[in-house]
Design an enzyme around this catalytic site. Structure first.
Site, PDB file in Angstrom:
ATOM      1  N   HIS A 477       4.923 -29.227 -21.770  1.00 30.64           N
ATOM      2  CA  HIS A 477       3.608 -29.466 -22.461  1.00 30.64           C
ATOM      3  C   HIS A 477       2.793 -30.470 -21.616  1.00 30.64           C
ATOM      4  O   HIS A 477       1.614 -30.509 -21.642  1.00 30.64           O
ATOM      5  CB  HIS A 477       4.165 -30.542 -23.888  1.00 30.64           C
ATOM      6  CG  HIS A 477       3.105 -30.713 -24.747  1.00 30.64           C
ATOM      7  ND1 HIS A 477       2.465 -32.001 -24.634  1.00 30.64           N
ATOM      8  CD2 HIS A 477       1.971 -29.876 -25.459  1.00 30.64           C
ATOM      9  CE1 HIS A 477       1.363 -31.996 -25.665  1.00 30.64           C
ATOM     10  NE2 HIS A 477       1.398 -30.867 -26.272  1.00 30.64           N
ATOM     11  N   CYS A 868      -9.105 -15.313 -20.703  1.00 30.94           N
ATOM     12  CA  CYS A 868      -8.994 -16.841 -20.896  1.00 30.94           C
ATOM     13  C   CYS A 868      -7.521 -17.119 -20.945  1.00 30.94           C
ATOM     14  O   CYS A 868      -6.823 -16.230 -20.799  1.00 30.94           O
ATOM     15  CB  CYS A 868      -9.562 -17.297 -22.107  1.00 30.94           C
ATOM     16  SG  CYS A 868      -9.179 -16.520 -23.720  1.00 30.94           S
TER      17      CYS A 868
END
Ligand code: ADP
Ligand code: MG
Ligand code: MG
Length: 912
Positions: A477, A868
C-alpha cells in the site's frame, strides 16, 4: 558433435594479419567482452590476440552437470596451439613463455561471476624464461606470485587473505612498507610459500587431478591450468551470487558466459609501461572530455584496487616515455566514439611505450550525463534525434524528476530498505498519520514511519515529505500510494523495530534508538536511510530534460509511423492537474471521484449512507452535489480545452465508513467510561449499520456500475455535478471537455441502462441551463467478460478506458493485496511468474486488452481507447499497450508523465 562453432579467434596472426572471426553484434555468442574485443580488433585497434569460447559451450557444460561436451576440450587444445603459432611462443616454454589471461564475459555485464586470472602459463621452468626474456627477475617473480595468488583464489577458492597475510609477513621481515619494495628474492620466496598454502588448502577429494604422489601440488602444466581456469569460469555462471544477481536484474539463466583467453601484455615493465581505465566522456555529468585514471608501472587490477594513487588520464601525454601512447589513446577514443556512436568505457595497458586495448563497451552513466551526451551527440551529427530519444532509459529519467541526495554529501547509512518510490526526503520522524498532519501543519517537514500503511493513513501520507515502512514490499500500500503521489518511499526497512505506541524505533544491529522528532533522510531511489539531514538538490523539467522530452513528443505525436501515442494523467484535484500539465500531460485520463469524498467530506457521505432519515440523506446529497460541482468547476477550468475522463463512484460504499473493529473498541471504551445509554445506543446502531454494509468479498461485490443500478442517487448526483459545472464554465467562456466513465461493467445491459439515466440528467441540465452539452460516455473495461463482449458494448459507448489493475485481478482471480503480501513473492521465486503482473502487464491480460480494442474499433470506428491504472506509467507495459494492444493513450500519475512521454516515443520508434 555439435555443428556450432565453439571458438572464435580475435587479433592478428604470425604475419600481423587480422584473423578476427567475431564482431560486436555477437554478444549472445561471445559475451560482451569477447564481442567488443573482436570488434576492436576488426577495426584495426591494437588488441592482444586471443580466442573466445562461446556462451553456448558454457550452457552445454553446465546443463550436463559441469562436464565437458564431446570434442570441446580438443577444440580448446587446438585453439591454444593456434594461438601459440600466431605468437611464435609456447605456454610454459622454459626459454620464452607465452602468458595468457583467462577472462569471463557474459552477454550482460555481471558482477558475481568469476574474476580474471592473469599471467597463466607460468611455472617453475617458464618463470626462468621470463627472467631471461625481460632481464628482470623481480618482474618475473612478481608475475608468478600474482598468478598463483589469483589462480588459487579465483579458480580453487582458497581464502585470499592467506596470501595477503603472507605478503604482509614478508614485508615485515624485509622491513619495507609497500609491495613494490619487495625484492626479487622476497618474491621468489613468496612463490614457494604461496604454493605451500595452495597444497594445504585445496581439497584433494574435489580435485584429484592436482594430486601428485598423494599430495596436492600447484599445477605446473599450462594445459591443466587453462582447463581448470575455464572450468571455473563456466562453473561460476551457476554460483549463488551470480544466480541472485541475474534474478534481481531480470537476466535469464540460460545465456551462459563466454571465456576469453588472451595474450598477456604488461603494464608493469617499468617507467614506460602503464595501465588504466577511461571513459570517452565524463560519465558523471556528460561533459565532452577524456575521463579516467592510469598508473605507471602497474598491472590490471591495481587501478581499481586503489593500491596506489592514480593519475588523471589527461596527464598521460605529459609522462616521459608515454607521450606517444597517450596521443594514440586519444586517437583511439575518437575512433571508438565514431564507431560505436556512443560514449565508451575502456581498459588499456601500455607495455614499454606501446598501447594495447583490453576492453571496451558502451559506458554506464548517470541520468544527467545520459541526457547531455545524447543531446551533444545529436549536435555533433553523430546520432539522430530519434536515436537520442531511444537511448535514454525511462527508469533512469525517473530519478531526475524527484529531489535527490546531493551527490557530494557524505552518507552515514543507518539502514537499507526497498527503493519503493523515487526521490529523497528529509524530515522529523512521526509514527502516526495524525501526528504527520499536525506536525506538517506547524510547518515541519515529516517522514512518516510505519510498520505498513493502510487507506486510513492517506492524510498522513499526503502531509509527509517521505514515507518509510518496516514491512511492506515494493507493491505494498505504502509503495503504490507513494509512487502515485510522487512521494519518496522506502519500504521493508527490516532493521527498523518500530514501537508506535512508545513513539520510538530501535535499529537492530546497533544500539541506536530514534524518537519522534528526530530527523532522518530517506532516498527512495536507492532505499538508503540516513540519520540526520542530508542536503537535497531539487528536480526541474528544464534544460536537457526538456529538450529530450520535446523531441520525444515530436516523435510520439507525429502522424507518421502509425497511430500517435498520447499521454494523459490520472489526477483527482486541481493541483495534480496543474502539475501534470507542467509535466506535459495532454489530458486527464482518469479522475477518480471517490477521492473527492475524503477528508472533511467523509462526514457528509457517511451521513448519506448511514442515516435512515430521508430528509437528512437528501440534504447530504445536496451538500455533496454542491461541493462536487465546485470540484469539477476547478478541475475543468484547469483543463480547459483538454479532455478529462471522470469516473463515476467505484468503490464499495463501506470504504467511506469507519472501521467496524475500531468502532467496537471505542464503544467498549465509552462503556467502561460510563457513557450514557443514549450515546451507547446510537453508537451500537451505527455499528449495526456499518456491519450491514460489509461484504464478504467487496472487490467482487456491490461496487462500480452495480452501485449505479442499485443506488443510482449517488452516481447521478455526480453526473449532475459534472454537467452543471460544464454548463457554467461554457457560459463563462471556457472550453470544458468532460468524458463520463462508467466503471466495472461486465454486461452490456448494465452500461445501456446506466447510460440512459446519465443522458436524462445531461438533458435536464441542458434544458435548465440553456447550454448545449456534448458529453461522451464511455465504459471502463476491467473485467474479462466485458473484453469478450467489447464489440457489443462498443455500440453503446463513446470510448473505452482499460482499468488494468482490476483487469489483472479478475483475469488471474488474484486479489492484489493478498497476492502481493502472501504468494506473489513465492511465485516469482519459484518462477511460476516471471514478473509481478501488477507492475508490468501480463501478456494474457494484454491480449484481453488487444482483443477488446480490436472488437471495439470494428464495431464503432469513432471510439478512442486508453489505459489508466498503474501499468500506464510502466515503460515496459507502455510499449506493449501502444504497439500490441493499439490503444490511443496511456494515463498515469503526474510524476510518471515525463517517463510515459519518453516510453511512448520509444514505442513509436520500435514500430519502425
Ligand atoms: P573485469 O571484467 O573484472 O574488468 P577483466 O577480464 O577485464 O575483468 O580483467 C581484469 C583486469 O585484468 C583488467 O584491468 C584488465 O585490463 C586486466 N587484463 C585482463 N586481460 C589482460 C591481458 N591479456 N593483459 C593485461 N592485462 C589484462
Ligand atoms: Mg574489465
Ligand atoms: Mg477498477
Amino acid at each position: 558433435m555439435s555443428v556450432q562453432q565453439r571458438i572464435y579467434r580475435f587479433g592478428t596472426d604470425e604475419h600481423g594479419r587480422d584473423v578476427t572471426e567475431g564482431s560486436s553484434s555477437m554478444n549472445y555468442i561471445l559475451g560482451g567482452k569477447g564481442a567488443n574485443l573482436a570488434e576492436m580488433a576488426r577495426i584495426g585497434l591494437p588488441v592482444p590476440p586471443g580466442f573466445t569460447i562461446t556462451c553456448q559451450t558454457c550452457v552445454e557444460y553446465s546443463t550436463a552437470g559441469n562436464t565437458w561436451p564431446e570434442g570441446a576440450l580438443d577444440e580448446i587444445a587446438e585453439a591454444e596451439a593456434d594461438l601459440e603459432r600466431r605468437m611464435g611462443k609456447r605456454l610454459g616454454d622454459p626459454a620464452d613463455p607465452l602468458l595468457v589471461s583467462v577472462r569471463s564475459g557474459a552477454p550482460f555485464s555481471m558482477p558475481g561471476m568469476m574474476d580474471t586470472v592473469l599471467n597463466l602459463g607460468l611455472n617453475d621452468a617458464s618463470v626462468q624464461g621470463l627472467i631471461v626474456q625481460t632481464e628482470n627477475p623481480r618482474f618475473a617473480w612478481d608475475s608468478y606470485r600474482r598468478f598463483i595468488q589469483m589462480f588459487s583464489d579465483v579458480v580453487l577458492g582458497v581464502d585470499a587473505e592467506l596470501f595477503e597475510n603472507a605478503i604482509t609477513q614478508k614485508k615485515l621481515i624485509a622491513g619495507v612498507r609497500s609491495d613494490a619494495e619487495l625484492s626479487a628474492e622476497d618474491l621468489e620466496e613468496l612463490v614457494a610459500e604461496f604454493k605451500q598454502i595452495f597444497s594445504e588448502h585445496v581439497d584433494a577429494t574435489a580435485h584429484p587431478e592436482l594430486l601428485v604422489d598423494g599430495e596436492i601440488v600447484f599445477p605446473a602444466d599450462p594445459a591443466l591450468q587453462l582447463r581448470l581456469a575455464i572450468q571455473a569460469v563456466f562453473g561460476s555462471w551457476m554460483n549463488e551470487r551470480a544466480i541472485l544477481y541475474r534474478k534481481q536484474n531480470g537476466i535469464p539463466d540460460d545465456l551462459g558466459t563466454a571465456v576469453n583467453v588472451q595474450v598477456m601484455v604488461f603494464g608493469n615493465k617499468g617507467a614506460t609501461s602503464a595501465t588504466g581505465v577511461a571513459f570517452t566522456r565524463n560519465p558523471a555529468n556528460g561533459a565532452r572530455e577524456f575521463y579516467g585514471d592510469f598508473l605507471v608501472n602497474a598491472q590490471g587490477e591495481d587501478v581499481v584496487a586503489g593500491i596506489r594513487n592514480t593519475e588523471p588520464i589527461s596527464d598521460l601525454k605529459t609522462v616521459e616515455g608515454l607521450e606517444q601512447a597517450g596521443t594514440e589513446l586519444e586517437r583511439v577514443f575518437t575512433v571508438l566514439e565514431n564507431h560505436y556512436r556512443d560514449m565508451c568505457d575502456i581498459e588499456f595497458t601500455i607495455e614499454q611505450g606501446r598501447l594495447w586495448m583490453l576492453q571496451t563497451r558502451v559506458g554506464k552513466r548517470t541520468a544527467t550525463a545520459a541526457l547531455k551526451i545524447a543531446i551533444d551527440m545529436v549536435d555533433e551529427g553523430l546520432i539522430t534525434r530519434e536515436e537520442a530519444v531511444g537511448r535514454v532509459d525511462p527508469a533512469q529519467l525517473d530519478q531526475l524528476l524527484h529531489p535527490q541526495f546531493d551527490a557530494s554529501a557524505e552518507l552515514d547509512i543507518l539502514a537499507r530498505g526497498l527503493n519503493a518510490s523515487p526521490g529523497a526526503a528529509v524530515g522529523e520522524i512521526v509514527f502516526s498519520s495524525d501526528d504527520a498532519v499536525a506536525r506538517a501543519a506547524e510547518g515541519h517537514p515529516v517522514v512518516l514511519v510505519r510498520w505498513e500503511t493502510n487507506p486510513d493513513d492517506l492524510k498522513g501520507m499526503v502531509a509527509a515529505e517521505g514515507i518509510l515502512t518496516s514491512h511492506g514490499g515494493k507493491t505494498s500500500h505504502a509503495a503504490v500510494i507513494a509512487r502515485g503521489m510522487g512521494t519518496p518511499c522506502v519500504c521493508g526497512v527490516e532493521a527498523f523495530q518500530i514501537d508506535a505506541a512508545k513513539k520510538e524505533v530501535r535499529v537492530s544491529g546497533t544500539d541506536i534508538v530514534l524518537h519522534e522528532g528526530d530527523i532522518i533522510s530517506i532516498d527512495g531511489a536507492t532505499g538508503i536511510v540516513v540519520a540526520g539531514a542530508v542536503p537535497l538538490v531539487s528536480a526541474e523539467l528544464t534544460g536537457d530534460l526538456e529538450t529530450i522530452l520535446a523531441w520525444a513528443d515530436e516523435i510520439r505525436l507525429s502522424e507518421n509511423g502509425g497511430r500517435p501515442c498520447h499521454v494523459r494523467v490520472n489526477a483527482d484535484n486541481p493541483a495534480d492537474a496543474k502539475l501534470a500539465l507542467d509535466f506535459g500531460a495532454e489530458a486527464i485520463g482518469l479522475c477518480r471521484t471517490e477521492h473527492m469524498f475524503l477528508g472533511d467530506r467523509k462526514n457528509i457521505i457517511q451521513t448519506y449512507i448511514l442515516s435512515d432519515d430521508d430528509a437528512e440523506r437528501a440534504e447530504a446529497l445536496q451538500e455533496l452535489l454542491r461541493v462536487q460541482t465546485e470540484d469539477f468547476v476547478q478541475m475543468l477550468k484547469t483543463m480547459s480545452g483538454r479532455p478529462m475522463v471522470i469516473r463515476l463512484i467505484d468503490p464499495p460504499l463501506h470504504e467511506f465508513l469507519d472501521d467496524p473493529r475500531a468502532l467496537e473498541i471505542s464503544i467498549a471504551k465509552r462503556e467502561s467510561d460510563g457513557a450514557d445509554e443514549a450515546e451507547l445506543a446510537a453508537l451500537r446502531d451505527r455499528l449495526r449499520r456499518i456491519d450491514a454494509m460489509s461484504e464478504s468479498n467487496p472487490m467482487l461485490g456491490l461496487r462500480g456500475v452495480r452501485l449505479s443500478v442499485v443506488y443510482p442517487d449517488l452516481p447521478l448526483m455526480q453526473v449532475r455535478a459534472i454537467t452543471t459545472a460544464t454548463a457554467q464554465l461554457i457560459k463563462d467562456g471556457y472550453d470544458p471537455r468532460p468524458e463520463i466513465l462508467v466503471p466495472l461493467v461486465a454486461i452490456t445491459e448494465e452500461h445501456v441502462q446506466t447510460r440512459e439515466v446519465i443522458e436524462q440528467v445531461i438533458a435536464e441540465v441542458e434544458r435548465d441551463s440553456g447550454v448545449k452539452l456534448d458529453i461522451p460516455v464511455g465504459t471502463m473495461l476491467e473485467l474479462p467478460r466485458a473484453c469478450l463482449v467489447a464489440d457489443d458494448i462498443a455500440r453503446h459507448a463513446d470510448f473505452f478506458c482499460f482499468g488494468t489493475n482490476d483487469l489483472t485481478q479478475t483475469a488471474f482471480g488474484f486479489s492484489r493485496d493478498d497476492a502481493e503480501a502472501k504468494f506473489i513473492p513465492i511465485y516469482l521465486h519459484r518462477k511460476i511468474l516471471k514478473a509481478n503482473p501488477f507492475e508490468t502487464i501480463d501478456d494474457a491480460v494484454l491480449e484481453l486488452v488487444r482483443m477488446a480494442v480490436e472488437k471495439g474499433r470494428d464495431a464503432n470506428s469513432a471510439m478512442h481507447f486508453g489505459v489508466c491504472g498503474e501499468h500506464g506509467g510502466d515503460p515496459a507495459s507502455i510499449v506493449k499497450f501502444f504497439n500490441v494492444a493499439g490503444v490511443d493513450y496511456v494515463s498515469c500519475s503526474p510524476y510518471r508523465v515525463p517517463v510515459a512521454r519518453l516510453a511512448a516515443a520509444q514505442a513509436k520508434l520500435k514500430r519502425a
